[in-house]
Design a protein around this motif. Structure first.
Motif, mmCIF file in Angstrom:
data_model
loop_
_atom_site.group_PDB
_atom_site.id
_atom_site.type_symbol
_atom_site.label_atom_id
_atom_site.label_comp_id
_atom_site.label_asym_id
_atom_site.label_seq_id
_atom_site.Cartn_x
_atom_site.Cartn_y
_atom_site.Cartn_z
ATOM 1 N N ALA B 106 0.837 -1.201 0.000
ATOM 2 C CA ALA B 106 0.000 0.000 0.000
ATOM 3 C C ALA B 106 0.871 1.249 0.000
ATOM 4 C CB ALA B 106 -0.930 -0.011 1.210
ATOM 5 N N VAL B 107 1.875 1.266 0.881
ATOM 6 C CA VAL B 107 2.724 2.453 0.997
ATOM 7 C C VAL B 107 3.594 2.629 -0.247
ATOM 8 C CG1 VAL B 107 4.614 3.485 2.290
ATOM 9 C CG2 VAL B 107 2.731 2.367 3.507
ATOM 10 N N LEU B 108 4.311 1.551 -0.617
ATOM 11 C CA LEU B 108 5.221 1.654 -1.769
ATOM 12 C C LEU B 108 4.436 1.838 -3.068
ATOM 13 C CD1 LEU B 108 7.811 -1.122 -0.843
ATOM 14 C CD2 LEU B 108 8.033 1.365 -0.608
ATOM 15 N N GLY B 109 3.314 1.136 -3.185
ATOM 16 C CA GLY B 109 2.512 1.223 -4.404
ATOM 17 C C GLY B 109 1.937 2.613 -4.600
ATOM 18 N N THR B 110 1.405 3.197 -3.539
ATOM 19 C CA THR B 110 0.865 4.552 -3.650
ATOM 20 C C THR B 110 1.976 5.534 -3.996
ATOM 21 O OG1 THR B 110 -0.742 3.969 -1.955
ATOM 22 C CG2 THR B 110 -0.523 6.291 -2.469
ATOM 23 N N ALA B 111 3.111 5.395 -3.322
ATOM 24 C CA ALA B 111 4.226 6.307 -3.585
ATOM 25 C C ALA B 111 4.690 6.193 -5.036
ATOM 26 C CB ALA B 111 5.383 6.004 -2.626
ATOM 27 N N THR B 112 4.881 4.965 -5.508
ATOM 28 C CA THR B 112 5.317 4.783 -6.895
ATOM 29 C C THR B 112 4.290 5.343 -7.867
ATOM 30 O OG1 THR B 112 6.199 2.675 -6.133
ATOM 31 C CG2 THR B 112 6.328 3.121 -8.483
ATOM 32 N N GLY B 113 3.024 5.033 -7.611
ATOM 33 C CA GLY B 113 1.963 5.484 -8.510
ATOM 34 C C GLY B 113 1.928 7.000 -8.630
ATOM 35 N N ALA B 161 3.683 -8.928 -0.852
ATOM 36 C CA ALA B 161 3.773 -7.488 -1.126
ATOM 37 C C ALA B 161 3.857 -7.233 -2.627
ATOM 38 C CB ALA B 161 4.990 -6.903 -0.410
ATOM 39 N N THR B 162 4.649 -8.035 -3.321
ATOM 40 C CA THR B 162 4.784 -7.860 -4.774
ATOM 41 C C THR B 162 3.433 -8.046 -5.466
ATOM 42 O OG1 THR B 162 6.966 -8.836 -4.551
ATOM 43 C CG2 THR B 162 6.135 -8.552 -6.776
ATOM 44 N N ALA B 163 2.691 -9.049 -5.011
ATOM 45 C CA ALA B 163 1.395 -9.327 -5.633
ATOM 46 C C ALA B 163 0.450 -8.142 -5.481
ATOM 47 C CB ALA B 163 0.782 -10.575 -5.007
ATOM 48 N N GLY B 205 -7.639 13.364 -3.430
ATOM 49 C CA GLY B 205 -8.403 13.276 -4.664
ATOM 50 C C GLY B 205 -8.284 11.916 -5.333
ATOM 51 N N ALA B 206 -7.104 11.315 -5.211
ATOM 52 C CA ALA B 206 -6.895 10.022 -5.861
ATOM 53 C C ALA B 206 -7.362 8.871 -4.982
ATOM 54 C CB ALA B 206 -5.413 9.848 -6.197
ATOM 55 N N LEU B 207 -7.703 9.166 -3.737
ATOM 56 C CA LEU B 207 -8.012 8.110 -2.778
ATOM 57 C C LEU B 207 -9.077 7.113 -3.251
ATOM 58 C CD1 LEU B 207 -7.072 7.136 -0.062
ATOM 59 C CD2 LEU B 207 -8.901 8.444 0.995
ATOM 60 N N PRO B 208 -10.192 7.581 -3.825
ATOM 61 C CA PRO B 208 -11.187 6.597 -4.272
ATOM 62 C C PRO B 208 -10.591 5.580 -5.242
ATOM 63 C CG PRO B 208 -12.119 8.792 -4.355
ATOM 64 C CD PRO B 208 -10.658 8.961 -4.048
ATOM 65 N N GLY B 209 -9.739 6.044 -6.153
ATOM 66 C CA GLY B 209 -9.098 5.135 -7.101
ATOM 67 C C GLY B 209 -8.074 4.239 -6.426
ATOM 68 N N ILE B 210 -7.298 4.822 -5.502
ATOM 69 C CA ILE B 210 -6.297 4.038 -4.778
ATOM 70 C C ILE B 210 -6.972 2.912 -4.007
ATOM 71 C CG2 ILE B 210 -4.545 4.114 -2.965
ATOM 72 C CD1 ILE B 210 -4.026 7.039 -3.723
ATOM 73 N N LEU B 211 -8.125 3.230 -3.418
ATOM 74 C CA LEU B 211 -8.835 2.212 -2.638
ATOM 75 C C LEU B 211 -9.269 1.041 -3.513
ATOM 76 C CD1 LEU B 211 -10.907 4.542 -0.351
ATOM 77 C CD2 LEU B 211 -9.263 2.839 0.411
ATOM 78 N N GLY B 212 -9.632 1.325 -4.745
ATOM 79 C CA GLY B 212 -9.956 0.241 -5.675
ATOM 80 C C GLY B 212 -8.758 -0.684 -5.826
ATOM 81 N N GLY B 213 -7.570 -0.088 -5.984
ATOM 82 C CA GLY B 213 -6.351 -0.878 -6.100
ATOM 83 C C GLY B 213 -6.048 -1.653 -4.836
ATOM 84 N N LEU B 214 -6.304 -1.046 -3.685
ATOM 85 C CA LEU B 214 -6.058 -1.729 -2.409
ATOM 86 C C LEU B 214 -6.983 -2.935 -2.264
ATOM 87 C CD1 LEU B 214 -5.589 1.256 0.080
ATOM 88 C CD2 LEU B 214 -3.841 -0.231 -0.885
ATOM 89 N N SER B 215 -8.244 -2.771 -2.678
ATOM 90 C CA SER B 215 -9.201 -3.872 -2.602
ATOM 91 C C SER B 215 -8.739 -5.049 -3.458
ATOM 92 C CB SER B 215 -10.570 -3.403 -3.080
ATOM 93 O OG SER B 215 -11.438 -3.249 -1.993
ATOM 94 N N VAL B 216 -8.384 -4.738 -4.698
ATOM 95 C CA VAL B 216 -7.892 -5.792 -5.587
ATOM 96 C C VAL B 216 -6.613 -6.387 -5.013
ATOM 97 C CG1 VAL B 216 -7.009 -6.287 -7.889
ATOM 98 C CG2 VAL B 216 -8.915 -4.715 -7.618
ATOM 99 N N GLY B 217 -5.730 -5.498 -4.526
ATOM 100 C CA GLY B 217 -4.461 -5.933 -3.966
ATOM 101 C C GLY B 217 -4.653 -6.906 -2.814
ATOM 102 N N MET B 218 -5.623 -6.630 -1.966
ATOM 103 C CA MET B 218 -5.879 -7.514 -0.826
ATOM 104 C C MET B 218 -6.288 -8.898 -1.316
ATOM 105 S SD MET B 218 -5.797 -7.954 2.347
ATOM 106 C CE MET B 218 -5.994 -6.715 3.591
ATOM 107 N N GLY B 219 -7.133 -8.947 -2.340
ATOM 108 C CA GLY B 219 -7.552 -10.235 -2.894
ATOM 109 C C GLY B 219 -6.370 -11.017 -3.437
ATOM 110 N N VAL B 220 -5.536 -10.344 -4.230
ATOM 111 C CA VAL B 220 -4.380 -11.012 -4.831
ATOM 112 C C VAL B 220 -3.391 -11.427 -3.746
ATOM 113 C CG1 VAL B 220 -2.623 -10.821 -6.596
ATOM 114 C CG2 VAL B 220 -4.694 -9.506 -6.814
ATOM 115 N N ALA B 221 -3.269 -10.606 -2.719
ATOM 116 C CA ALA B 221 -2.336 -10.907 -1.634
ATOM 117 C C ALA B 221 -2.710 -12.233 -0.967
ATOM 118 C CB ALA B 221 -2.326 -9.782 -0.615
ATOM 119 N N TRP B 222 -3.998 -12.462 -0.778
ATOM 120 C CA TRP B 222 -4.415 -13.728 -0.169
ATOM 121 C C TRP B 222 -4.058 -14.905 -1.052
ATOM 122 C CZ3 TRP B 222 -5.146 -15.393 4.398
ATOM 123 C CH2 TRP B 222 -5.594 -14.520 5.393
ATOM 124 N N ILE B 223 -4.342 -14.775 -2.335
ATOM 125 C CA ILE B 223 -4.014 -15.859 -3.258
ATOM 126 C C ILE B 223 -2.529 -16.202 -3.130
ATOM 127 C CG2 ILE B 223 -3.827 -16.478 -5.699
ATOM 128 C CD1 ILE B 223 -6.271 -14.686 -6.189
#
Lengths: 258, 294
Positions: B106-113, B161-163, B205-223
């Motif tokens: 979440a931290v590194l991904g948001t920063a990179t994005g 984390a990579t996922a 302003g970007a938070l709604p979009g970032i949250l979409g990525g976090l949601s997907v990220g959480m799913g992939v992280a479990w896999i």
């Protein structure tokens, strides 16, 4: 609390308005100039309205004066010094949606004061004073989305003026409002500006609005910028005067030509 | 069933429940009516019942249910395991790995994005590398992780984390690029500098979009955390599930899956809840734009 803070009306800004100028300026984005050879002088403390057809570069002109767009050639100046970037002294008011939607009304109005590093109590006080001034003393906690279009423009006005800028640049601020609300906002603007000495550049496509509000009207598009003096500025009764009517005809005719 | 739950974790932001017309600020809002609660509970019970039926009757219709444990057997096994410390240790291990990996992502991904979206230099420097690394499934990094890190623990967190990292980067980049320039211009002309713009405009302003990525990220992280545990882990719910399979404890395998499903649901729900609290400023959805009743 609201009544208390409302009573302490905003202090009149002692600082005089900025003189703004453009010299043989080419305006627009790099590679896509919109206006060429613009010469314009905005006098300190005056209210200059700028009219022109949509797409003629009114917003570009305003953004250049704000320092958001550098001139492609020529120069833009404030009090004789070249404008190199945006500055708190030149506030910009947008047509709509200029408020940060995630900040409350109060949060938006306090923003310029917070940027300047003012203390919390002072910020609250000044913001409340200005919200009362624009007729929204009890909406401080609301998010912008809960306000009507007219109310949002009132908040934008408060936010632009709370930092006592020396120039206020307004980009069709009432363009999206219905006729009646626009009329109210024009009166409010005249009222509120009476307390400041700020220079105002007011862009509009509405000739009647330009004639009602402006000390002078600048005509944009098709050749050099022409400025015309308004017979009796900010007098609602002046609209029916023969000299106003003939000026109106003159402006409309030149807009048709451009 | 597990797959379903993980899917829901990934895509849940896109089909969030309708809010009705403009809930009053501060009101609880979004509370489900008894009818919809009943439907939701009924759907889960029906699925459990169907499983019981298929496995209990040992149905063999091309698909072979005869070897699989019934709902009741799984419930029995679950009841036994819940009483053991081992079960909770495994749960805790997996949870720790996923939360650590997710937080890093979440931290590194948001920063990179943000960096890639706002700076052309950063885009030119990082963009090509990111685009080349992105198609590699995180689970394919297991050999690299084993070689790279001193222990499996760090390796699993790295893979998790990579996922989660890439969905966050991509959604952040898009969200930042899509921001209306008006807000930035407003802050600049009020005297704000770059940091102001970042803190007051870009991130919120970007938070709604970032949250979409976090949601997907959480799913992939479990896999990925589960797969990584199955491949190389010691302890953890994925490791335990695979262990149970190798010793032919099929109810145990299903208990593992149910546990993963529940944990996935809880973590996805947490992301969703935090997201909703942080984006109260979004314009309320109207009945027309959300309600879709077939």
């Amino acid at each position: 609390m609201d009544t208390l803070t409302a009573a302490s009306a905003p202090v009149t800004d002692p600082r005089p308005g900025l003189a703004l100028g453009l010299r043989r300026a080419e305006l627009g984005r790099p590679g896509a100039p919109v206006l060429r050879g613009v010469d314009l002088d905005v006098r300190p403390g005056e209210l200059l309205t700028v009219v022109g057809r949509s797409g003629c570069g009114k917003s570009t002109l305003l953004r250049t004066l704000a320092g958001l767009l550098p001139t492609l050639s020529g120069e833009a100046t404030a009090d004789g010094a070249a404008i190199t970037g945006p500055d708190a002294d030149r506030a910009l008011v947008f047509q709509e949606d200029g408020l940060l939607p995630w900040r409350s009304v109060r949060g938006n109005v306090e923003l310029p004061l917070a940027i300047r590093g003012l203390g919390r109590a002072e910020r609250r006080d000044q913001a409340a004073g200005w919200l009362a001034r624009v007729g929204l003393p009890d909406r401080a906690r609301d998010l912008p989305q809960r306000l009507s279009g007219g109310q949002r423009q009132r908040v934008q006005l408060a936010r632009a003026l709370v930092g006592s800028p020396r120039a206020v640049l307004m980009d069709e601020p009432f363009g999206a409002l219905d006729a009646r609300t626009r009329g109210e906002m024009q009166l409010l603007l005249v009222d509120v500006l009476g307390e400041t000495r700020a220079t105002v550049v007011f862009v509009t496509h509405d000739v009647d609005e330009a004639l009602l509000l402006g000390d002078r009207v600048a005509l944009l598009g098709g050749g050099p910028v022409r400025t015309l003096d308004v017979p009796s500025p900010r007098d609602p009764d002046a609209a029916a005067l023969p000299e106003t009517l003939s000026l109106r005809e003159q402006i409309l005719a030149s807009l048709r030509q451009s | 069933m597990t797959v379903q739950t993980l899917d829901a974790a990934g895509g849940s932001r896109t089909n969030r429940p309708e809010s009705g017309p403009a809930p009053a600020p501060g009101a609880a809002g979004r509370r489900l009516g008894w009818r919809r609660r009943l439907l939701r509970t009924g759907s889960v019970l029906a699925a459990l019942g169907l499983w019981q039926l298929l496995t209990g009757l040992q149905v063999r219709l091309w698909l072979d249910f005869s070897q699989l444990p019934t709902t009741l057997q799984v419930a029995d096994s679950l009841r036994q395991q819940v009483g053991t410390a081992l079960y909770w240790e495994d749960l805790g291990d997996s949870l720790r790995r996923i939360l650590l990996g997710f937080l890093l992502a979440a931290v590194l991904g948001t920063a990179t994005g943000v960096l890639v979206a706002r700076s052309r230099t950063a885009e030119d420097l990082l963009g090509p590398v990111l685009e080349l690394l992105r198609p590699i499934p995180a689970i394919a990094l297991v050999p690299v992780a084993i070689l790279l890190f001193p222990g499996t623990e760090q390796g699993i967190v790295f893979i998790t984390a990579t996922a989660a990292y890439f969905p966050v980067v991509v959604s952040t980049r898009h969200a930042v690029r899509a921001l209306s320039p008006v807000w930035e211009e407003a802050v600049l002309t009020l005297g704000g500098g770059r940091l102001r713009v970042l803190a007051q405009v870009v991130l919120p302003g970007a938070l709604p979009g970032i949250l979409g990525g976090l949601s997907v990220g959480m799913g992939v992280a479990w896999i990925c955390v589960i797969s990584a545990e199955m491949l190389s882990g010691q302890y953890g719910i994925g490791y335990r599930t695979w262990q149970d399979y190798t010793v032919v404890d099929y109810p145990g395998v299903l208990v593992g899956m149910v546990s993963i499903g529940l944990l996935g649901r809880i973590t996805a729900g947490a992301v969703e809840l935090v997201g909703r609290r942080l984006t109260r400023w979004l314009p309320p959805r109207t009945e027309r734009s959300t309600a879709w009743t077939p």
